[in-house]
Design an enzyme around this catalytic site. Structure first.
Site, mmCIF file in Angstrom:
data_model
loop_
_atom_site.group_PDB
_atom_site.id
_atom_site.type_symbol
_atom_site.label_atom_id
_atom_site.label_comp_id
_atom_site.label_asym_id
_atom_site.label_seq_id
_atom_site.Cartn_x
_atom_site.Cartn_y
_atom_site.Cartn_z
ATOM 1 C CD GLU A 35 -3.211 1.077 1.809
ATOM 2 O OE1 GLU A 35 -3.961 2.072 1.793
ATOM 3 O OE2 GLU A 35 -3.497 0.009 2.355
ATOM 4 C CB SER A 68 7.894 -17.949 4.167
ATOM 5 O OG SER A 68 8.762 -19.038 3.969
ATOM 6 N N GLY A 104 -6.075 5.083 -0.461
ATOM 7 C CA GLY A 104 -6.296 3.678 -0.762
ATOM 8 C C GLY A 104 -7.680 3.300 -0.291
ATOM 9 N N GLY A 131 -7.782 5.608 -14.101
ATOM 10 C CA GLY A 131 -8.982 6.388 -14.351
ATOM 11 C C GLY A 131 -8.882 7.766 -13.731
#
Length: 139
Positions: free
Chosen positions: A61, A91, A81, A107
């Site tokens: 993020e 892992s 977000g 967009g």
């Protein structure tokens, strides 16, 4: 701005934030991507000593949101977000992971990012999708 200025700006805005806590460092940028690196240490481990999925999601993020900030008009819009998903495929106990964000959809209001998290050998650790929204700033 040139590449070095962009990376410097991304790293500067992370001071005193979660990104600084996780030691996320923006290391590369191009016309359609932004890459950050995060060390894998006990600070980001789950109890059994491997990279915590939540730390991977925080990295994803962070790089996706920073990419939105770099590639969209943030003078007029705030970026947030609104949804993230992750699939963890491998892992990792130590070293570094690298997250690269690329647009899947750009967009006017919403953007869809693919963020691949890999290790030093380019092996996939996690793949994430992040949806961001551009919100008009109030005058």
């Amino acid at each position: 701005m040139d590449k070095e200025q962009i990376l410097l700006r991304c790293n500067e805005i992370c001071r005193n934030t979660l990104m600084e806590t996780l030691e996320i460092d923006f290391i590369d940028v191009g016309d359609d991507f932004l890459t950050a690196r995060m060390p894998v240490t006990p600070r980001v481990h789950q109890p059994d000593g491997v990279l915590h999925g939540g730390a991977s999601v925080a990295l994803a993020e962070s790089v996706g949101s920073a990419a939105s900030y770099m590639f969209l008009n943030t003078a007029e819009f705030a970026i947030r977000g609104i949804e993230i998903s992750a699939n963890h495929t491998r892992s990792k106990k130590d070293g570094h992971v690298f997250a690269t964000a690329r647009f899947l959809h750009k967009g006017r209001t919403t953007q869809l990012w693919e963020i691949k998290i890999t290790d030093e050998q380019q092996r996939l650790i996690s793949i994430c999708k992040l949806t961001t929204i551009a919100i008009q700033k109030e005058s």
